[in-house]
Design a protein around this motif. Structure first.
Motif, PDB file in Angstrom:
ATOM      1  N   GLU A  55      46.850  12.682  32.822  1.00 24.17           N
ATOM      2  CA  GLU A  55      46.340  14.052  32.874  1.00 24.17           C
ATOM      3  C   GLU A  55      47.050  15.010  31.925  1.00 24.17           C
ATOM      4  O   GLU A  55      46.437  15.924  31.408  1.00 24.17           O
ATOM      5  N   LYS A  56      48.351  14.793  31.699  1.00 30.24           N
ATOM      6  CA  LYS A  56      49.082  15.791  30.922  1.00 30.24           C
ATOM      7  C   LYS A  56      49.129  15.491  29.424  1.00 30.24           C
ATOM      8  O   LYS A  56      49.718  16.244  28.673  1.00 30.24           O
ATOM      9  N   ARG A  57      48.616  14.309  28.990  1.00 31.61           N
ATOM     10  CA  ARG A  57      48.634  14.037  27.557  1.00 31.61           C
ATOM     11  C   ARG A  57      47.208  13.692  27.127  1.00 31.61           C
ATOM     12  O   ARG A  57      46.439  13.163  27.893  1.00 31.61           O
ATOM     13  N   GLY A  58      46.910  13.949  25.887  1.00 31.82           N
ATOM     14  CA  GLY A  58      45.544  13.697  25.443  1.00 31.82           C
ATOM     15  C   GLY A  58      45.327  12.301  24.908  1.00 31.82           C
ATOM     16  O   GLY A  58      44.208  11.904  24.600  1.00 31.82           O
ATOM     17  N   ASP A  59      46.412  11.517  24.776  1.00 35.12           N
ATOM     18  CA  ASP A  59      46.268  10.241  24.053  1.00 35.12           C
ATOM     19  C   ASP A  59      46.135   9.031  24.979  1.00 35.12           C
ATOM     20  O   ASP A  59      46.098   7.904  24.495  1.00 35.12           O
ATOM     21  N   ILE A  60      46.074   9.232  26.300  1.00 34.14           N
ATOM     22  CA  ILE A  60      45.964   8.076  27.207  1.00 34.14           C
ATOM     23  C   ILE A  60      44.811   8.320  28.172  1.00 34.14           C
ATOM     24  O   ILE A  60      44.713   9.392  28.774  1.00 34.14           O
ATOM     25  N   VAL A  61      43.923   7.329  28.288  1.00 37.20           N
ATOM     26  CA  VAL A  61      42.792   7.460  29.222  1.00 37.20           C
ATOM     27  C   VAL A  61      42.960   6.444  30.356  1.00 37.20           C
ATOM     28  O   VAL A  61      43.661   5.442  30.210  1.00 37.20           O
ATOM     29  N   GLY A  62      42.279   6.699  31.467  1.00 39.49           N
ATOM     30  CA  GLY A  62      42.440   5.848  32.650  1.00 39.49           C
ATOM     31  C   GLY A  62      41.375   4.769  32.747  1.00 39.49           C
ATOM     32  O   GLY A  62      40.346   4.803  32.065  1.00 39.49           O
ATOM     33  N   LEU A  63      41.639   3.803  33.621  1.00 42.43           N
ATOM     34  CA  LEU A  63      40.703   2.698  33.833  1.00 42.43           C
ATOM     35  C   LEU A  63      40.933   2.155  35.241  1.00 42.43           C
ATOM     36  O   LEU A  63      42.042   2.247  35.773  1.00 42.43           O
ATOM     37  N   ASP A  64      39.869   1.584  35.836  1.00 40.60           N
ATOM     38  CA  ASP A  64      40.015   0.878  37.113  1.00 40.60           C
ATOM     39  C   ASP A  64      39.170  -0.387  37.009  1.00 40.60           C
ATOM     40  O   ASP A  64      37.992  -0.382  37.328  1.00 40.60           O
ATOM     41  N   SER A  65      39.760  -1.452  36.517  1.00 35.44           N
ATOM     42  CA  SER A  65      38.998  -2.687  36.285  1.00 35.44           C
ATOM     43  C   SER A  65      39.095  -3.598  37.512  1.00 35.44           C
ATOM     44  O   SER A  65      39.907  -3.368  38.406  1.00 35.44           O
ATOM     45  N   SER A  66      38.277  -4.639  37.528  1.00 36.31           N
ATOM     46  CA  SER A  66      38.182  -5.473  38.740  1.00 36.31           C
ATOM     47  C   SER A  66      39.440  -6.329  38.950  1.00 36.31           C
ATOM     48  O   SER A  66      40.141  -6.684  37.996  1.00 36.31           O
ATOM     49  N   ILE A  67      39.660  -6.660  40.201  1.00 38.10           N
ATOM     50  CA  ILE A  67      40.798  -7.514  40.567  1.00 38.10           C
ATOM     51  C   ILE A  67      40.442  -8.979  40.329  1.00 38.10           C
ATOM     52  O   ILE A  67      41.256  -9.778  39.879  1.00 38.10           O
ATOM     53  N   VAL A  68      39.193  -9.333  40.641  1.00 37.72           N
ATOM     54  CA  VAL A  68      38.741 -10.724  40.449  1.00 37.72           C
ATOM     55  C   VAL A  68      38.240 -10.856  39.017  1.00 37.72           C
ATOM     56  O   VAL A  68      37.428 -10.052  38.573  1.00 37.72           O
ATOM     57  N   MET A  69      38.754 -11.861  38.319  1.00 39.72           N
ATOM     58  CA  MET A  69      38.350 -11.993  36.907  1.00 39.72           C
ATOM     59  C   MET A  69      38.014 -13.449  36.588  1.00 39.72           C
ATOM     60  O   MET A  69      38.497 -14.374  37.238  1.00 39.72           O
TER      61      MET A  69
END
Ligand code: ATP
Length: 444
Positions: A55-69
């Protein structure tokens, strides 16, 4: 003080931080549940991490990927082939150990559990991945795996994120989530478990700048534990891996270590690893998936596979480090006071509100009203189930920075007593001023 780890485990259970999983059925080895207080503390750790980096920096975005792969992911990552520990059986007590856990005296090896000599040390490769099947027919479906780290979901989404977010290198993808490893050694409470949570960043950079960013992230992550979570610098250190220790693809790796209260000889243990992984991950996934995972830099008119710096932290180990760092036993008027001197940003509750006398309805009513008002802005708790001394001790044990007590005088002078957890000093504060007081005192 008795063994500090034993005290901490007992406090965690007694006060609703951590319970053993499937407790009523005898527990499940190396799997733990977080109780009402545990989830609050854990959420604070994760929220602070997310705020700092996403949230405080512009250079990192979030992700929530699956546990089962799917299987190809772990073929490309190398986990299916080499995510193994060397396993040794003790014929005497029938327990299994990692080879490095055996006690070595000259050229002989002994069981760390029962002390018997292990005559044939012929370790077997034991893969730590947890395999399962999706779909109704196990026989005909392909195996899938519970991810052993959140990182692979980041690499497999690199192109999706690049195409949708138009990020320019350097940029990062951050993820918080569960990971699973079928660990052999598990006797260290929540330090090494089979189900755990990670906070990982994959930070993609130009190859020539990777070394500088690696050093930056090592410093930044150490700073975070001290300045954002309030862990004492004396209990933290950075240890750089020797060349022999490095994974074959890693260019460099350092661990942030914490001085954990284990009773054996080595208490400095890994809290987080920060690695310069080169272009190993993206190149391997590009090769197996046949997707183009390169990046085009329009300003330099150059196409390349980015290098990646990976700060990979464990939520559960951070949780244990915070409680260990904060745990104090103090002698107060001939009695032992157990207090968790947690930083106010991480403590589960910020304020506890009590009536001095629970059989006086006017006090209970006013205390409840104060609790409701404060709860709008601060995570608070109301308690009237014991005498005042006991109520204070309960809050000290769970690290609540402030207690508010409503007494008979409060009805007249519209003031309450605010007690500070660490100094135990007490102040009378006007009810009208209470919210401002806490805004100032709890401000970060
Ligand atoms: P260790 O050598 O202690 O097993 P590791 O080097 O295998 O750790 P990494 O693969 O670098 O660990 O994982 C990154 C972080 O995830 C670790 O620093 C730790 O905080 C956390 N972690 C890894 N394995 C576990 C586990 N079994 N239980 C709890 N946390 C874990």
């Amino acid at each position: 003080m008795k063994d500090k780890l034993t005290e901490i485990i007992s406090l965690c259970k007694r006060r609703g931080f951590v319970f053993s999983s499937c407790d009523i059925y005898g527990g499940l080895s190396a799997v733990w549940d977080y109780g009402p207080l545990g989830v609050l503390l854990k959420k604070n750790i994760k929220d602070i991490w997310w705020r700092t980096y996403v949230e405080k920096r512009g250079d990192i975005v979030g992700l929530d990927s699956s546990i089962v792969m799917s299987e190809p992911v772990f073929l490309a990552s190398g986990h299916l082939e080499s995510f193994t520990d060397l396993l040794v059986d003790c014929k005497s007590c029938k327990k299994r150990f990692k080879k490095e856990e055996l006690i070595q005296k000259e050229d002989k090896f002994f069981c760390p559990e029962c002390g018997a000599e292990i005559e044939e040390v012929q370790p077997r490769q034991f893969n730590l991945m947890i395999k399962t099947y999706l779909g109704p027919l196990e026989e005909s479906s392909k195996p899938v795996y519970l991810r052993p780290e959140t990182a692979q979901g980041i690499f497999t989404n690199f192109k999706n994120v690049l195409d949708t977010m138009h990020k320019k290198i350097p940029f990062g993808i951050a993820q918080i989530g569960k990971a699973f490893r079928n660990e052999i050694t598990t006797k260290t409470f929540i330090f090494r478990t089979r189900e755990f949570e990670q906070m990982e960043i994959e930070y993609f950079v130009e190859p020539e700048k990777a070394e500088d960013y690696y050093h930056y992230w090592v410093e930044e992550r150490k700073r975070w534990y001290i300045e954002e979570l309030g862990i004492s610098p004396k209990n933290l250190r950075v240890r750089e891996h020797s060349l022999q220790e490095l994974a074959h693809y890693a260019q460099a790796c350092s661990d942030v270590e914490f001085n954990f209260p284990f009773s054996d000889k080595e208490n400095w243990r890994e809290l987080e690893g920060i690695a310069n992984r080169g272009d190993f991950d993206l190149s391997s996934h590009a090769k197996l998936s046949k997707e183009d995972l390169s990046y085009f830099d329009p300003e330099k008119n150059r196409r390349y596979i980015p290098y990646v710096i990976e700060p990979s932290a464990g939520v559960d180990r951070t949780f244990l480090a915070l409680i260990s760092d904060a745990y104090c036993e103090e002698e107060v008027r001939g009695r032992v006071r157990v207090v968790l001197k947690l930083d106010k940003r991480v403590s589960p509750y910020k304020i506890a509100v009590f009536p001095l006398l629970k059989n006086r309805p006017e006090l209970v009513e006013l205390a409840r009203k104060i609790y409701q008002d404060l709860s709008r802005d601060f995570v608070s708790i109301y308690d009237d189930t014991a005498a005042i001394g006991k109520l204070y001790r309960r809050q000290d044990e769970i690290g609540t920075p402030f207690c508010v007590t409503v007494d008979v005088e409060s009805l007249e002078d519209k003031k309450v007593t605010v007690r500070d957890r660490d100094t135990m000093s007490q102040l009378r504060i006007d009810l009208d001023n209470l919210k401002n007081f806490f805004e100032d005192s709890l401000r970060c």
